[in-house]
Structures are given as structure tokens and as C-alpha cells.
Design a protein around this motif. Structure first.
Motif, PDB file in Angstrom:
ATOM      1  N   GLU A  15      -4.618  -1.221  -9.474  1.00  0.00           N
ATOM      2  CA  GLU A  15      -3.481  -1.459  -8.578  1.00  0.00           C
ATOM      3  C   GLU A  15      -2.460  -2.431  -9.135  1.00  0.00           C
ATOM      4  OE1 GLU A  15      -4.872  -2.454  -4.659  1.00  0.00           O
ATOM      5  OE2 GLU A  15      -5.821  -0.500  -4.392  1.00  0.00           O
ATOM      6  N   ASP A  47      -2.717   3.293  -6.076  1.00  0.00           N
ATOM      7  CA  ASP A  47      -2.193   3.471  -4.718  1.00  0.00           C
ATOM      8  C   ASP A  47      -1.400   2.262  -4.222  1.00  0.00           C
ATOM      9  OD1 ASP A  47      -4.441   1.936  -4.428  1.00  0.00           O
ATOM     10  OD2 ASP A  47      -5.402   3.209  -2.945  1.00  0.00           O
ATOM     11  N   ALA A  48      -0.865   1.478  -5.155  1.00  0.00           N
ATOM     12  CA  ALA A  48       0.029   0.379  -4.796  1.00  0.00           C
ATOM     13  C   ALA A  48       1.453   0.751  -5.195  1.00  0.00           C
ATOM     14  CB  ALA A  48      -0.384  -0.908  -5.497  1.00  0.00           C
ATOM     15  N   ARG A 103       0.830  -1.199   0.000  1.00  0.00           N
ATOM     16  CA  ARG A 103       0.000   0.000   0.000  1.00  0.00           C
ATOM     17  C   ARG A 103       0.867   1.253   0.000  1.00  0.00           C
ATOM     18  NH1 ARG A 103      -5.129  -0.380   0.370  1.00  0.00           N
ATOM     19  NH2 ARG A 103      -5.227   1.708   1.228  1.00  0.00           N
ATOM     20  N   ARG A 109      -0.188   2.069   5.074  1.00  0.00           N
ATOM     21  CA  ARG A 109       0.840   2.423   4.089  1.00  0.00           C
ATOM     22  C   ARG A 109       2.118   1.640   4.348  1.00  0.00           C
ATOM     23  NH1 ARG A 109       4.742   6.609   2.984  1.00  0.00           N
ATOM     24  NH2 ARG A 109       4.523   7.509   5.042  1.00  0.00           N
TER      25      ARG A 109
END
Length: 134
Positions: free
Chosen positions: A58, A101-102, A25, A31
Motif C-alpha cells: 500500500e 488498494d490505496a 482507501r 473507500r
């Protein structure tokens, strides 16, 4: 006070060696930790549509979404409650690459999975569902 429910989905994608697709993440929550690809269900989407979109964003993979595997609830920021429904999915095309968001994406064996820093309760939840990598 009732928590604000946020509908989310995740994908359990395995390759032909039953390695599990995981993403690192890039943003909060969790995160820097590894988790299943997934995210929020957008307005107007059903769960399979959201699963397919999130996996594509992702990981670059196109998936066919299968059966619901299970549902979990996780507390989020500002009184939010993430309601996460995880589905089986089969990669049918695309090229594996981290996006959206990867910060990383890969298929992992059970040994590799056990040595990754994973999101809270991911390993125990997958174990309950008999969904750990092979």
C-alpha cells in the motif's frame, strides 16, 4: 448466527517527527476515507509477515514490525467480523508511494490527521491507545 471472523492487521508507522502514516482507501470498506495501512492476513502468514506485506503493497515502504498495540473488531459485509490487530512498525527503507488498494499515502501531523475524513472509530481508537500523531 456467528459472524465469519476475518483476521486482519494494521500498522502504526511514525516518522522522526511522530507523524503517522495513513492511506486513503481505494476500495470498500471505507473507500475514500483515510486509515492505517493494513489488510487481511493471508493463509499461512503470521501477523508480522502480513503487516510487512500490506505496508509494502500500500505504501512502498519496508518496515520492521514491532509490538502489538491493540485489537479492534469491526462489522464487515455479509456477516463478516473483521478482527484487526494493529502493530507498531518502523520504516527502514523504500519510497513512499500509494499502491495496491490505496489511492494515496502520506505521513500526517496531529492537525492534519484531525482534518482528514478517517475511517469509523479510527481517531477514538488511536486516542485510547495513546497512538495519535505527535
Amino acid at each position: 448466527m456467528n459472524a465469519h471472523r476475518v483476521d486482519c492487521v494494521g500498522a502504526l508507522v511514525y516518522d522522526d517527527q511522530r507523524r503517522l502514516l495513513v492511506v486513503r482507501r481505494a476500495n470498500e470498506p471505507s473507500r475514500g476515507l483515510w486509515s492505517l495501512p493494513g489488510g487481511r492476513v493471508e493463509p499461512g502468514e503470521d501477523d508480522p509477515t502480513a503487516v510487512a506485506r500490506e505496508v509494502a503493497e500500500e505504501t512502498g515502504l519496508v518496515v520492521e514490525v514491532g509490538a502489538l498495540v491493540g485489537e479492534v473488531e469491526r462489522e464487515g459485509p455479509k456477516g463478516q467480523l473483521y478482527v484487526i490487530r494493529d502493530y507498531e512498525a518502523l520504516a527502514v527503507s523504500g519510497e513512499l508511494k500509494a499502491g495496491d488498494d490505496a489511492s494515496d499515502a502520506k505521513f500526517v501531523s496531529r492537525d492534519e490527521f484531525d482534518n482528514l475524513p478517517t475511517a469509523t472509530l479510527l481517531a477514538s481508537t488511536l486516542a485510547q491507545w495513546n497512538a495519535l500523531p505527535g
